[in-house]
Scaffold this motif. Sequence first.
Motif, PDB file in Angstrom:
ATOM      1  N   ASN A 397      64.799 -24.814  89.513  1.00 14.15           N
ATOM      2  CA  ASN A 397      65.793 -23.730  89.517  1.00 14.15           C
ATOM      3  C   ASN A 397      65.526 -22.648  88.471  1.00 14.15           C
ATOM      4  O   ASN A 397      66.452 -21.982  88.008  1.00 14.15           O
ATOM      5  CB  ASN A 397      67.209 -24.288  89.324  1.00 14.15           C
ATOM      6  N   ALA A 398      64.254 -22.444  88.117  1.00 14.49           N
ATOM      7  CA  ALA A 398      63.923 -21.438  87.107  1.00 14.49           C
ATOM      8  C   ALA A 398      63.322 -20.172  87.698  1.00 14.49           C
ATOM      9  O   ALA A 398      63.117 -19.194  86.966  1.00 14.49           O
ATOM     10  CB  ALA A 398      62.944 -22.021  86.083  1.00 14.49           C
ATOM     11  N   ASP A 399      63.075 -20.167  89.002  1.00 15.87           N
ATOM     12  CA  ASP A 399      62.339 -19.046  89.584  1.00 15.87           C
ATOM     13  C   ASP A 399      63.169 -18.209  90.559  1.00 15.87           C
ATOM     14  O   ASP A 399      62.630 -17.424  91.341  1.00 15.87           O
ATOM     15  CB  ASP A 399      61.077 -19.555  90.299  1.00 15.87           C
ATOM     16  N   GLY A 400      64.486 -18.371  90.512  1.00 17.62           N
ATOM     17  CA  GLY A 400      65.338 -17.561  91.377  1.00 17.62           C
ATOM     18  C   GLY A 400      65.300 -18.031  92.817  1.00 17.62           C
ATOM     19  O   GLY A 400      64.819 -19.109  93.140  1.00 17.62           O
ATOM     20  N   GLY A 401      65.813 -17.184  93.703  1.00 22.32           N
ATOM     21  CA  GLY A 401      65.874 -17.533  95.106  1.00 22.32           C
ATOM     22  C   GLY A 401      67.033 -18.465  95.402  1.00 22.32           C
ATOM     23  O   GLY A 401      67.967 -18.618  94.609  1.00 22.32           O
ATOM     24  N   GLU A 402      66.981 -19.107  96.556  1.00 22.59           N
ATOM     25  CA  GLU A 402      68.059 -19.989  96.990  1.00 22.59           C
ATOM     26  C   GLU A 402      68.166 -21.183  96.041  1.00 22.59           C
ATOM     27  O   GLU A 402      67.177 -21.876  95.800  1.00 22.59           O
ATOM     28  CB  GLU A 402      67.770 -20.458  98.412  1.00 22.59           C
TER      29      GLU A 402
END
Length: 620
Positions: A397-402
Amino acid sequence: MSSRSVSSASPAHSARTRSRLAALAVATASCATYAVVVTAPAHAATVAIHDIQGSTRVSPLVGQAVADVPGVVTGVRTYGSSKGFWFQDPNPDADPATSEGVFVFTSSAPTVKAGDAVTVSGTVTEYVPGGASSGNQSLTEISKPTVTVVSSGNAIPVTTISAKSVPDAYTPAGDSAANGSVNGLTLQPRKYALDYYESLEGQNVRIGSSRVVTASDPYTELWVTVKPHENATQRGGTRYGSYESQNTGRLQVQSLGATADFPVADVGDVLKGTTEGPLDYNSYGGYTLVARELGSLKQSGLARETTRAQKSNELAVATYNVENLDPGDATFEEHAAAIVDNLRSPDIVSLEEIQDNNGATNDGTVAADQTMAKLTDAIVAAGGPRYEWRSIDPVNNADGGEPGGNIRQVFLFNPERVSFTDRPGGDATTAVGVTSAGKNKAALTASPGRVDPANAAWTNSRKPLAGEFTFRGKTVFVIANHFASKGGDQGLTSQYQPPTRSSETQRHAQATVVNSFVKDILKVQKNADVITLGDINDFEFSGTAKLLEDGGALWSAIKSLPKSERYTYDYQGNSQVLDQILVSPSIRSKGSFRYDSVHINSEFHDQISDHDPQVLRLRP
């Protein structure tokens, strides 16, 4: 990934994550909560609709009670969270700036019908679709109404919108004393397109046969142009070529009828005959003809493109955003066929939006080996090569997106044509560097490796993936990117003109980091073949592209195409560039490369991704 937030002619990526405020079965025009811009002491007055609308975007009577306002019903909306009807004064005043129509918000399904002559009493309000923070213009309405039907079967007044009636200039600059807002400016409908549309807000309007410039979508909406020659692409769209080229002929079309009756249209199709209904304003594109009567669709037969196969001495490198692909999706066969048949099995493919093994399930999973196994198997089944792949799993959950999806870039490569130089040491948090591998020869310290992943430019965004390849004995450095989305940018129909593009601050920082890394390679090896590609989420003329190209380190190769072919994405009637392949001076100077934007998705209602893939063929 991109979000569906409005932006300066841009978008969002995933239709699956697109948030709508009304039932999915119908396209929304309003949300359940109304925003009142100003509240004044109420008092009764007998006025006409043009008095309510006034000559600016905000009613001079906002917050006031009005009584027995006369008009003829022009359209009725019985669905969604914004039930109500439009009515119009058949006796206009002499001021072209004052609209003669207005929406009446009833909250429950109204019982009036088109052609009813009515009088309406209620309170004048200004509703801002998307809320005040969206920057959208407001919609003048009468709320808490009391409606009296005087007669039925009356003629419905109509105004025709055409190429001649819409000005070429898009909008005036906003008032600097009002933070750039145009709300308080007197409308100039003969000079500016946005003013022209605003002067018709709430009125019954008509367009003749018009070409579709954005395909129909699951929300029963499409975009047409009333200016068929305005920046036309070769395949029927309308190209967005600069921040001053907003394309004034674009108009969104929705339907007041059953969703089943809405046409399934692709770019280049024509909505023939008459399309007529009230002119609304909503969060997802601004001015919208909500059709009481829809023209018939004439299909153009637009076909998906197929690029040519690379020659034996050509290296084919592609970028393709596969839109949140995870093992639970049903699109693997279609993506495989696109790569094999339409892209002709490129030697290297940079994939964006590959999700982890359980997609949006937010349980800490970051590995994507199952996703990639399913895709590579599907490619073989489609008649393609047995691709190998390289990537680096992100921090959860560190790279954005859904959330939970952990999207990342992945290199696909055909080992029969190209080899990957595996050099250990790359992980989610370790920065790849550049070293010397001999006289005037550069090498990566890790392959694959991530470019400066701790840099604040990549907060909640995908980190670039660098890899070292060999083709026919020559080294090619490839950097796969997926820059920050345009979420949060103000739309082209914003009340603030020019609209603020707040998201580009992060992309500018990202472009600077990537440009610096490319320069590090070129410092060691001046003639290095470097390809930087991916979903840049910005235009070829943007500040982001200029920063990537800074100092001549890179050049966006899509600019080698004729202007009418430069697009990879279609948003709100504008065909535009978001995906790019940039090349180092050694590749550009040879002049032997060929670029192809392969249009298989953006122009079609049944797209498997919202992006078109790009292919570069070169001789290193």
